[in-house]
Design a protein around this motif. Structure first.
Motif, mmCIF file in Angstrom:
data_model
loop_
_atom_site.group_PDB
_atom_site.id
_atom_site.type_symbol
_atom_site.label_atom_id
_atom_site.label_comp_id
_atom_site.label_asym_id
_atom_site.label_seq_id
_atom_site.Cartn_x
_atom_site.Cartn_y
_atom_site.Cartn_z
ATOM 1 N N TYR A 6 0.530 -1.022 -0.192
ATOM 2 C CA TYR A 6 -0.500 0.256 0.314
ATOM 3 C C TYR A 6 1.139 1.245 0.365
ATOM 4 O O TYR A 6 1.938 1.252 0.608
ATOM 5 N N GLN A 7 0.487 2.133 -0.259
ATOM 6 C CA GLN A 7 0.641 3.734 -0.712
ATOM 7 C C GLN A 7 0.186 4.533 0.485
ATOM 8 O O GLN A 7 -0.883 4.899 -0.640
ATOM 9 N N CYS A 8 0.855 5.475 0.737
ATOM 10 C CA CYS A 8 -0.236 6.791 1.693
ATOM 11 C C CYS A 8 -0.541 7.403 0.800
ATOM 12 O O CYS A 8 0.617 7.879 0.434
ATOM 13 N N ASP A 9 -1.593 8.162 0.513
ATOM 14 C CA ASP A 9 -2.052 9.478 -0.034
ATOM 15 C C ASP A 9 -1.370 10.574 1.054
ATOM 16 O O ASP A 9 -0.536 11.816 -0.158
ATOM 17 N N ALA A 10 -0.527 10.854 2.214
ATOM 18 C CA ALA A 10 -0.944 12.189 2.590
ATOM 19 C C ALA A 10 0.493 11.878 2.750
ATOM 20 O O ALA A 10 1.182 12.857 2.586
ATOM 21 N N SER A 27 -7.474 1.233 4.903
ATOM 22 C CA SER A 27 -8.169 1.819 4.468
ATOM 23 C C SER A 27 -7.090 3.662 5.354
ATOM 24 O O SER A 27 -7.280 4.549 4.267
ATOM 25 N N ASP A 28 -6.528 2.555 6.008
ATOM 26 C CA ASP A 28 -5.841 3.982 6.324
ATOM 27 C C ASP A 28 -4.096 3.860 6.700
ATOM 28 O O ASP A 28 -3.991 2.366 6.689
ATOM 29 N N CYS A 29 -3.641 5.108 6.726
ATOM 30 C CA CYS A 29 -1.887 4.153 6.877
ATOM 31 C C CYS A 29 -1.640 4.029 7.919
ATOM 32 O O CYS A 29 -1.836 4.116 8.742
ATOM 33 N N LYS A 30 -0.863 2.767 7.977
ATOM 34 C CA LYS A 30 -0.380 1.999 9.448
ATOM 35 C C LYS A 30 1.005 3.105 9.444
ATOM 36 O O LYS A 30 1.310 3.248 10.624
ATOM 37 N N LEU A 31 1.643 3.923 8.827
ATOM 38 C CA LEU A 31 2.631 4.524 9.288
ATOM 39 C C LEU A 31 2.148 5.819 9.912
ATOM 40 O O LEU A 31 2.705 5.723 11.310
ATOM 41 N N VAL A 37 -5.315 5.007 1.815
ATOM 42 C CA VAL A 37 -3.907 4.193 1.152
ATOM 43 C C VAL A 37 -4.729 3.719 -0.413
ATOM 44 O O VAL A 37 -6.025 3.579 -0.466
ATOM 45 N N THR A 38 -3.557 3.849 -1.140
ATOM 46 C CA THR A 38 -4.387 3.144 -2.387
ATOM 47 C C THR A 38 -3.316 1.782 -2.630
ATOM 48 O O THR A 38 -1.827 1.274 -2.072
#
Length: 88
Positions: A6-10, A27-31, A37-38
């Motif tokens: 996954y890649q975070c959009d933010a 659906s959410d970035c774990k980092l 996320v995409t």
């Protein structure tokens, strides 16, 4: 279980997540925990686990067949470690 990227959009960070086929996509970035996320299309990893063909057919425990002797094939020169060359 397969690994998905996954890649975070933010924040733009790329991360992996191990998920079941039946799990919903993240659906959410774990980092950063901030952005959506995409799911990326990436090269798959292939892992063999447990017993099976690798341990039975390709493990290091099996001995390799010795190389054929040059003297046995009709070459009169032989090789230094060849027992036929030492006896002649």
């Amino acid at each position: 279980m397969p690994m998905y990227e996954y890649q975070c959009d933010a924040c733009g960070q790329v991360f992996e997540a191990r998920q079941k086929f039946s799990d919903a996509p993240l659906s959410d970035c774990k980092l950063c925990g901030d952005g959506p996320v995409t799911k990326l299309i990436s090269q798959t990893a292939f892992t063999l686990k447990g017993g099976g063909w690798y341990q039975q057919g390709y493990g290091s425990a099996q001995e390799k067949a010795p190389a054929a002797c040059a003297a046995a094939s009709g070459d009169s020169g032989g090789c230094a470690s060849c027992p036929k060359a030492a006896n002649e």
